[in-house]
Design a protein around this motif. Structure first.
Motif, PDB file in Angstrom:
ATOM      1  N   GLU A 205       0.288  -0.955   0.004  1.00  0.00           N
ATOM      2  CA  GLU A 205       0.280   0.029   0.190  1.00  0.00           C
ATOM      3  C   GLU A 205       1.269   1.661  -0.120  1.00  0.00           C
ATOM      4  OE1 GLU A 205      -2.762  -0.251   3.288  1.00  0.00           O
ATOM      5  OE2 GLU A 205      -3.308  -2.301   2.334  1.00  0.00           O
ATOM      6  N   TYR A 280       3.855  12.629  14.169  1.00  0.00           N
ATOM      7  CA  TYR A 280       4.072  11.600  12.518  1.00  0.00           C
ATOM      8  C   TYR A 280       5.210  12.649  11.813  1.00  0.00           C
ATOM      9  CZ  TYR A 280      -0.873   9.656  12.324  1.00  0.00           C
ATOM     10  OH  TYR A 280      -1.648   8.928  12.343  1.00  0.00           O
ATOM     11  N   ALA A 296      -0.972  14.841   7.078  1.00  0.00           N
ATOM     12  CA  ALA A 296      -1.375  14.827   5.226  1.00  0.00           C
ATOM     13  C   ALA A 296      -1.377  13.174   5.279  1.00  0.00           C
ATOM     14  CB  ALA A 296      -1.114  15.412   4.513  1.00  0.00           C
ATOM     15  N   ALA A 297      -2.204  13.288   3.996  1.00  0.00           N
ATOM     16  CA  ALA A 297      -2.202  11.542   3.835  1.00  0.00           C
ATOM     17  C   ALA A 297      -0.973  11.452   3.051  1.00  0.00           C
ATOM     18  CB  ALA A 297      -3.669  11.590   2.623  1.00  0.00           C
ATOM     19  N   THR A 298       0.267  12.153   2.607  1.00  0.00           N
ATOM     20  CA  THR A 298       1.794  11.134   3.034  1.00  0.00           C
ATOM     21  C   THR A 298       2.808  11.400   3.916  1.00  0.00           C
ATOM     22  OG1 THR A 298       1.994  14.396   2.089  1.00  0.00           O
ATOM     23  CG2 THR A 298       0.907  12.457   0.139  1.00  0.00           C
ATOM     24  N   ASP A 299       1.893  11.878   4.729  1.00  0.00           N
ATOM     25  CA  ASP A 299       2.937  12.102   5.793  1.00  0.00           C
ATOM     26  C   ASP A 299       2.252  10.494   6.772  1.00  0.00           C
ATOM     27  OD1 ASP A 299       4.196  14.619   6.048  1.00  0.00           O
ATOM     28  OD2 ASP A 299       1.768  15.290   7.102  1.00  0.00           O
ATOM     29  N   LYS A 360       8.593   4.781   2.018  1.00  0.00           N
ATOM     30  CA  LYS A 360       7.344   5.117   0.548  1.00  0.00           C
ATOM     31  C   LYS A 360       7.959   4.488  -0.098  1.00  0.00           C
ATOM     32  CE  LYS A 360       3.833   8.133   2.409  1.00  0.00           C
ATOM     33  NZ  LYS A 360       2.450   6.618   2.233  1.00  0.00           N
TER      34      LYS A 360
END
Length: 362
Positions: A205, A280, A296-299, A360
């Protein structure tokens, strides 16, 4: 006959008020006694004895409120400090409560070390002053939002409502204190002696899973920094706990055997705990988000490791704020909230802590 009837009504009203006051103090005292492990009967008696003792000093109309306020303030202080000393990973950090003065702790900033001369033949020996300095640190202030408690609620469900309000405010304060503490302990960004490591496992994911190899890398980092082997603590976020449960059988065995107060077990030299309130980080820059910032969604959430011997925590003063329903003729409601001072910080800037964040996928 009317004067006698009026007198009778006044006497009846006075007796009713006295009985209500006795019941009020008895219930409040009994609730506080049960909370601290004492017999409710003893608390009920103590509540009325305290009311009687304070009667001469209390202003008119404020006696019962004052007694309740003293009881709840004292109970909040005890329960908050007890929670800090028994709440999972936070309990591993040494308490500096005894050093708090007016919600400030005074540390000594060491000025330096003397130079050592070997086989010296030059005299006079140089004089070097070691200038120590006072370093005051103010405790953080934590304030709960105000909770309304109407007279109708108190009348309908007795005094359990106040006990429930006090308990929920305490739990909220402890949880926020814990989140603030682990945020303060976590490194701001990756540095040589304050590393922020990244996971290296398979991509699921969009992020790399944590593996036992990542735990080993963390151990190597602590070894390299010369951190003592005892009292190494690792606080894992839920993502990383689930990663290890999925991939590491040894971790799964520890998780299923010992899961009390958030503690999982001991692996790779770390006492491992699970906690959802870790800070985070920005996945790209590797920098920690500011306290209170919305991720944020990217953190990505972090896991935080530290040496307990170089951390400190302290609880300061507690205040119970209460406006009585008598002062609110429109709503007939009491307003309640708490203010708590406390702090948790590393005692050293470097060589005592680290973090792991999910890397990531490229």
């Amino acid at each position: 006959m009317k004067p006698k009837n009026n007198l009778f009504k006044k006497v009846l009203g006075l007796v009713s008020c006295m009985l209500m006051a006795v019941a009020f103090n008895a219930a409040a005292g009994a609730t506080a006694a049960v909370a601290i492990g004492c017999a409710p009967e003893a608390g009920a008696i103590a509540g009325n004895v305290l009311a009687l003792a304070l009667q001469g000093a209390a202003p008119a109309g404020a006696l019962r409120a004052g007694v309740l306020k003293e009881i709840w303030t004292g109970e909040q202080i005890k329960q908050f400090r007890t929670a800090l000393e028994s709440w999972g990973w936070l309990a591993r950090i040494r308490s500096y409560n005894q050093h708090v003065n007016n919600d400030v702790i005074h540390f000594v900033a060491i000025g330096g070390d003397p130079k050592v001369l070997v086989n010296n033949t030059t005299y006079p020996i140089p004089i070097t002053a070691l200038e120590d300095a006072d370093k005051p640190v103010s405790l953080d202030k934590f304030t709960t939002e105000v909770t309304p408690v109407t007279d109708d609620e108190l009348h309908a469900i007795s005094y359990d409502k106040m006990a429930s309000v006090q308990e929920r405010h305490r739990d909220a304060l402890v949880e926020t204190f814990g989140q603030h503490a682990i945020h303060a302990i976590a490194p701001a960004e990756n540095m040589a002696d304050i590393p922020v490591l990244r996971t290296t496992g398979d991509v699921v994911e969009g992020r790399k899973l944590m593996t036992s190899a990542d735990l080993l890398s963390l151990k190597r980092s602590f070894d390299k920094m010369g951190i003592p082997k005892q009292d190494r603590v690792l606080v894992l976020c839920s993502d990383h706990v689930n990663d290890l449960l999925q991939t590491e059988q040894r971790f799964k065995e520890h998780y299923n055997i010992n899961q009390t107060e958030g503690k999982i077990g001991r692996l790779y030299g770390f006492d491992i705990y699970e906690y959802d309130g870790t800070p985070y980080y920005n996945a790209t820059t590797g920098k920690k988000l500011a306290w209170g910032a919305v991720p944020a969604a990217t953190d990505v959430q972090s896991s935080v490791a530290f040496y307990a011997g170089r951390m400190m925590k302290a609880a300061g003063s507690t205040k119970f704020y209460w406006s009585k329903a008598e002062t609110d003729p429109q709503n007939h409601r009491n307003l309640v909230n708490f203010e708590q001072y406390g702090i948790c910080l590393p005692l050293s800037d470097t060589k005592c802590r680290a973090a792991i964040i999910s890397d990531k996928a490229a």
